[in-house]
Design a protein around this motif. Structure first.
Motif, PDB file in Angstrom:
ATOM      1  N   UNK A   1       0.786  -1.227   0.000  1.00 29.04           N
ATOM      2  CA  UNK A   1       0.000   0.000   0.000  1.00 29.04           C
ATOM      3  C   UNK A   1       0.818   1.278   0.000  1.00 29.04           C
ATOM      4  N   UNK A   2       2.091   1.175  -0.335  1.00 29.37           N
ATOM      5  CA  UNK A   2       2.965   2.354  -0.343  1.00 29.37           C
ATOM      6  C   UNK A   2       3.569   2.561  -1.729  1.00 29.37           C
ATOM      7  N   UNK A   3       4.294   3.633  -1.867  1.00 27.38           N
ATOM      8  CA  UNK A   3       5.103   3.939  -3.047  1.00 27.38           C
ATOM      9  C   UNK A   3       6.533   4.108  -2.535  1.00 27.38           C
ATOM     10  N   UNK A   4       7.546   3.770  -3.333  1.00 25.01           N
ATOM     11  CA  UNK A   4       8.930   3.909  -2.859  1.00 25.01           C
ATOM     12  C   UNK A   4       9.397   5.372  -2.923  1.00 25.01           C
ATOM     13  N   UNK A   5       8.805   6.194  -2.076  1.00 28.20           N
ATOM     14  CA  UNK A   5       9.150   7.617  -2.026  1.00 28.20           C
ATOM     15  C   UNK A   5       9.097   8.109  -0.587  1.00 28.20           C
ATOM     16  N   UNK A   6       9.931   9.096  -0.311  1.00 31.88           N
ATOM     17  CA  UNK A   6      10.038   9.677   1.023  1.00 31.88           C
ATOM     18  C   UNK A   6      10.057  11.197   0.878  1.00 31.88           C
ATOM     19  N   UNK A   7       9.792  11.879   1.966  1.00 33.84           N
ATOM     20  CA  UNK A   7       9.858  13.341   1.983  1.00 33.84           C
ATOM     21  C   UNK A   7      10.870  13.772   3.025  1.00 33.84           C
ATOM     22  N   UNK A   8      11.693  14.727   2.660  1.00 37.80           N
ATOM     23  CA  UNK A   8      12.567  15.383   3.623  1.00 37.80           C
ATOM     24  C   UNK A   8      12.258  16.864   3.544  1.00 37.80           C
ATOM     25  N   UNK A   9      12.058  17.506   4.689  1.00 40.85           N
ATOM     26  CA  UNK A   9      11.824  18.953   4.714  1.00 40.85           C
ATOM     27  C   UNK A   9      12.748  19.589   5.743  1.00 40.85           C
ATOM     28  N   UNK A  10      13.351  20.688   5.349  1.00 43.17           N
ATOM     29  CA  UNK A  10      14.243  21.430   6.238  1.00 43.17           C
ATOM     30  C   UNK A  10      13.478  22.198   7.311  1.00 43.17           C
ATOM     31  N   UNK A  11      12.210  22.537   7.027  1.00 44.23           N
ATOM     32  CA  UNK A  11      11.514  23.456   7.925  1.00 44.23           C
ATOM     33  C   UNK A  11      10.053  23.061   8.134  1.00 44.23           C
ATOM     34  N   UNK A  12       9.726  22.699   9.361  1.00 47.55           N
ATOM     35  CA  UNK A  12       8.335  22.481   9.746  1.00 47.55           C
ATOM     36  C   UNK A  12       7.719  23.848  10.037  1.00 47.55           C
ATOM     37  N   UNK A  13       6.589  24.117   9.419  1.00 46.66           N
ATOM     38  CA  UNK A  13       5.875  25.380   9.630  1.00 46.66           C
ATOM     39  C   UNK A  13       4.810  25.203  10.706  1.00 46.66           C
ATOM     40  N   UNK A  14       4.079  24.088  10.630  1.00 46.48           N
ATOM     41  CA  UNK A  14       2.970  23.827  11.556  1.00 46.48           C
ATOM     42  C   UNK A  14       2.717  22.324  11.590  1.00 46.48           C
ATOM     43  N   UNK A  15       2.581  21.772  12.778  1.00 46.87           N
ATOM     44  CA  UNK A  15       2.240  20.358  12.928  1.00 46.87           C
ATOM     45  C   UNK A  15       1.044  20.264  13.859  1.00 46.87           C
TER      46      UNK A  15
END
Length: 131
Positions: free
Chosen positions: A65-79
């Protein structure tokens, strides 16, 4: 940390993309139209990393149920769930979908991508070596 997106650790920056340019309130509202229950995490200075995998590995990932992709972000704005402090970096688990050009979903979260970012292919080893 800028070297990760601009070339350093992961080589060339890849394809330039543009996430949402809506305000925080507007982008959260738009994301909720697509994802009613998953927590939202808004990020800037991001890169989508497509894992280089074999056909067999890809089939296993997709069957899970996944795709072979990931996310990297330098800056969290809001969680929404305050798992990540504003200004901190985040690396996602494996993604399930990438919709509308700014909604990167995993099984547990939706990352809302603001402003410019990149997308490129990378080895699994390089993805997990990022911080």
């Amino acid at each position: 940390m800028d070297g990760v997106i601009e070339g350093g650790l992961l080589g060339d920056p890849g394809i330039r993309l543009l996430g949402s340019e809506l305000s925080l309130e507007e982008v959260l509202s738009e994301a909720r139209k697509h994802y009613k229950h998953l927590p939202l995490c808004v990020v800037e200075e991001w890169i989508i990393l497509d894992a280089i995998v074999t056909d067999s590995e890809r089939a296993k990932v997709i069957s899970a149920g996944c795709q072979p992709m990931f996310l990297f972000a330098h800056k969290v704005v809001h969680d929404e769930q305050r798992r990540f402090e504003p200004g901190h970096w985040v690396r996602s688990s494996m993604g399930t979908t990438f919709k509308e050009g700014f909604l990167f979903a995993t099984r547990n979260s939706v990352y809302v991508l603001l402003g410019p970012g990149h997308r490129k292919s990378s080895s699994i080893e390089a993805i997990f070596s990022v911080f």
